[in-house]
Design a protein around this motif. Structure first.
Motif, PDB file in Angstrom:
ATOM      1  N   GLY A  58       0.792  -1.226   0.000  1.00 47.74           N
ATOM      2  CA  GLY A  58       0.000   0.000   0.000  1.00 47.74           C
ATOM      3  C   GLY A  58       0.815   1.263   0.000  1.00 47.74           C
ATOM      4  O   GLY A  58       0.284   2.356   0.232  1.00 47.74           O
ATOM      5  N   ARG A  59       2.105   1.164  -0.296  1.00 46.86           N
ATOM      6  CA  ARG A  59       2.978   2.316  -0.302  1.00 46.86           C
ATOM      7  C   ARG A  59       3.389   2.649  -1.736  1.00 46.86           C
ATOM      8  O   ARG A  59       3.368   1.799  -2.622  1.00 46.86           O
ATOM      9  N   ARG A  60       3.817   3.879  -1.959  1.00 47.82           N
ATOM     10  CA  ARG A  60       4.287   4.303  -3.272  1.00 47.82           C
ATOM     11  C   ARG A  60       5.757   3.933  -3.438  1.00 47.82           C
ATOM     12  O   ARG A  60       6.524   3.963  -2.473  1.00 47.82           O
ATOM     13  N   ALA A  61       6.124   3.598  -4.679  1.00 43.84           N
ATOM     14  CA  ALA A  61       7.512   3.265  -4.986  1.00 43.84           C
ATOM     15  C   ALA A  61       7.924   3.967  -6.263  1.00 43.84           C
ATOM     16  O   ALA A  61       7.157   4.040  -7.228  1.00 43.84           O
ATOM     17  N   HIS A  62       9.147   4.493  -6.275  1.00 46.86           N
ATOM     18  CA  HIS A  62       9.696   5.147  -7.451  1.00 46.86           C
ATOM     19  C   HIS A  62      11.052   4.530  -7.742  1.00 46.86           C
ATOM     20  O   HIS A  62      11.923   4.475  -6.871  1.00 46.86           O
ATOM     21  N   VAL A  63      11.228   4.032  -8.956  1.00 49.59           N
ATOM     22  CA  VAL A  63      12.430   3.304  -9.343  1.00 49.59           C
ATOM     23  C   VAL A  63      13.390   4.221 -10.096  1.00 49.59           C
ATOM     24  O   VAL A  63      12.978   4.947 -11.011  1.00 49.59           O
ATOM     25  N   VAL A  64      14.658   4.182  -9.702  1.00 46.63           N
ATOM     26  CA  VAL A  64      15.713   4.921 -10.400  1.00 46.63           C
ATOM     27  C   VAL A  64      16.822   3.927 -10.735  1.00 46.63           C
ATOM     28  O   VAL A  64      17.566   3.499  -9.857  1.00 46.63           O
ATOM     29  N   ALA A  65      16.907   3.538 -11.999  1.00 48.50           N
ATOM     30  CA  ALA A  65      17.919   2.578 -12.430  1.00 48.50           C
ATOM     31  C   ALA A  65      19.110   3.313 -13.024  1.00 48.50           C
ATOM     32  O   ALA A  65      18.949   4.244 -13.820  1.00 48.50           O
ATOM     33  N   GLY A  66      20.308   2.902 -12.635  1.00 49.09           N
ATOM     34  CA  GLY A  66      21.502   3.536 -13.174  1.00 49.09           C
ATOM     35  C   GLY A  66      22.738   3.083 -12.434  1.00 49.09           C
ATOM     36  O   GLY A  66      22.667   2.354 -11.444  1.00 49.09           O
ATOM     37  N   ASP A  67      23.887   3.516 -12.919  1.00 50.67           N
ATOM     38  CA  ASP A  67      25.165   3.171 -12.330  1.00 50.67           C
ATOM     39  C   ASP A  67      25.459   4.102 -11.160  1.00 50.67           C
ATOM     40  O   ASP A  67      25.813   5.267 -11.348  1.00 50.67           O
ATOM     41  N   LEU A  68      25.307   3.590  -9.955  1.00 49.53           N
ATOM     42  CA  LEU A  68      25.478   4.411  -8.764  1.00 49.53           C
ATOM     43  C   LEU A  68      26.917   4.431  -8.261  1.00 49.53           C
ATOM     44  O   LEU A  68      27.185   4.944  -7.176  1.00 49.53           O
ATOM     45  N   SER A  69      27.839   3.866  -9.027  1.00 43.65           N
ATOM     46  CA  SER A  69      29.239   3.970  -8.613  1.00 43.65           C
ATOM     47  C   SER A  69      29.776   5.383  -8.812  1.00 43.65           C
ATOM     48  O   SER A  69      30.836   5.730  -8.287  1.00 43.65           O
ATOM     49  N   ASP A  70      29.031   6.201  -9.527  1.00 41.16           N
ATOM     50  CA  ASP A  70      29.380   7.599  -9.731  1.00 41.16           C
ATOM     51  C   ASP A  70      28.735   8.440  -8.634  1.00 41.16           C
ATOM     52  O   ASP A  70      27.501   8.475  -8.527  1.00 41.16           O
ATOM     53  N   PRO A  71      29.511   9.127  -7.784  1.00 38.32           N
ATOM     54  CA  PRO A  71      28.917   9.927  -6.716  1.00 38.32           C
ATOM     55  C   PRO A  71      27.905  10.959  -7.214  1.00 38.32           C
ATOM     56  O   PRO A  71      26.932  11.261  -6.519  1.00 38.32           O
ATOM     57  N   ALA A  72      28.108  11.485  -8.413  1.00 33.91           N
ATOM     58  CA  ALA A  72      27.150  12.462  -8.954  1.00 33.91           C
ATOM     59  C   ALA A  72      25.783  11.821  -9.152  1.00 33.91           C
ATOM     60  O   ALA A  72      24.739  12.463  -8.958  1.00 33.91           O
TER      61      ALA A  72
END
Length: 262
Positions: A58-72
């Motif tokens: 019953g909660r909202r979810a937002h997906v962010v896919a990407g290479d998180l090895s980059d601090p930016a």
């Protein structure tokens, strides 16, 4: 009621490395407590599977896919979360890791990569999210460190040093951001994840690890998620700058964490 302090109703959490293992368990636990969740990792299909579990609660979810090895890229998550949900209340810095490698094969570049992947990404998201939190009601940051950041073992030079840095980063960030943003960490021991599977080569090594653990078992991602939930909610409202060991008692013993020769 005391159990109300474990709730996150109306709150927004950002979880990195949320596609599987400890990160996925953290995301689901926070959603069970009432939080909407921004889930970030490299593999979109894994994130979507976890997002469905969050939505089923019953909660909202937002997906962010990407290479998180980059601090930016990790820093940008704060902007994405604020744009999507209007606030950030909890950050779980779960991105990180690294393969074992003995000193003779640890180039300077290899060590720098371990720090970038574990420490720099954590700082980037913590700093960016704290700016959002301080404009609102404050919040809580929980970083996933490791037992290897404190217990020495052959093969963990780069990874273990980076995780040790995260422990002190937690204390320093807590000092800078108090009193409105609490900053804590968990230090898991042997947890049943794909990363552990890459280290434990056979049943005999698994049995040795279990015998070396006072609780005589390998932990689960949910064991870690329960500790993260405590630190992220008002249940842990009087804790900041702490590193909670979720290791089955490993750090209370002189544990053999040595790897076999490569």
């Amino acid at each position: 009621m005391i159990l109300d302090r474990f709730r996150l109703d109306g709150k927004v959490a950002v979880v990195t490395g949320a596609g599987r293992g400890i990160g996925a368990a953290n995301a689901v636990a926070l959603a069970e407590a009432g939080a909407d969740v921004v889930l970030a990792a490299r593999t979109e299909s894994q994130l979507e599977a976890v997002a469905e579990r969050v939505r089923d609660l019953g909660r909202r979810a937002h997906v962010v896919a990407g290479d998180l090895s980059d601090p930016a890229a990790t820093a940008a998550l704060a902007t994405r979360a604020a744009a999507e949900f209007g606030r950030i209340d909890v950050v779980v810095n779960n991105i990180g890791g690294g393969l074992p490698r003995p000193m003779a094969r640890c180039s300077t570049e290899f060590v720098e990569k371990a720090f970038r992947f574990n420490v720099s990404t954590t700082h980037a998201l913590t700093r960016a999210a704290a700016e959002v939190m301080l404009r609102g009601d404050g919040g809580a940051v929980v970083t996933v460190s490791s037992v290897v950041g404190r217990v020495a073992g052959r093969g963990f030079l780069a990874y273990g040093t980076a995780k040790a840095a995260l422990a002190h980063y937690t204390r320093l960030a807590a000092a800078d951001l108090s009193p409105r943003v609490r900053v804590n960490a968990v230090a898991p021991g042997t947890i049943q994840t794909s990363a552990l599977a890459a280290v434990i080569e056979d049943d005999a090594m698994r049995a040795r690890v279990e015998r070396s653990t006072p609780l005589r078992r390998i932990g689960t991602p949910e064991d870690v998620a329960a500790a993260v939930l405590f630190l992220a909610t008002d249940a842990g409202a009087y804790l900041t700058g702490k590193v909670v060991e979720v290791d089955g008692g490993l750090q209370s013993l002189n544990v053999d964490l040595n790897l076999p020769d490569p």
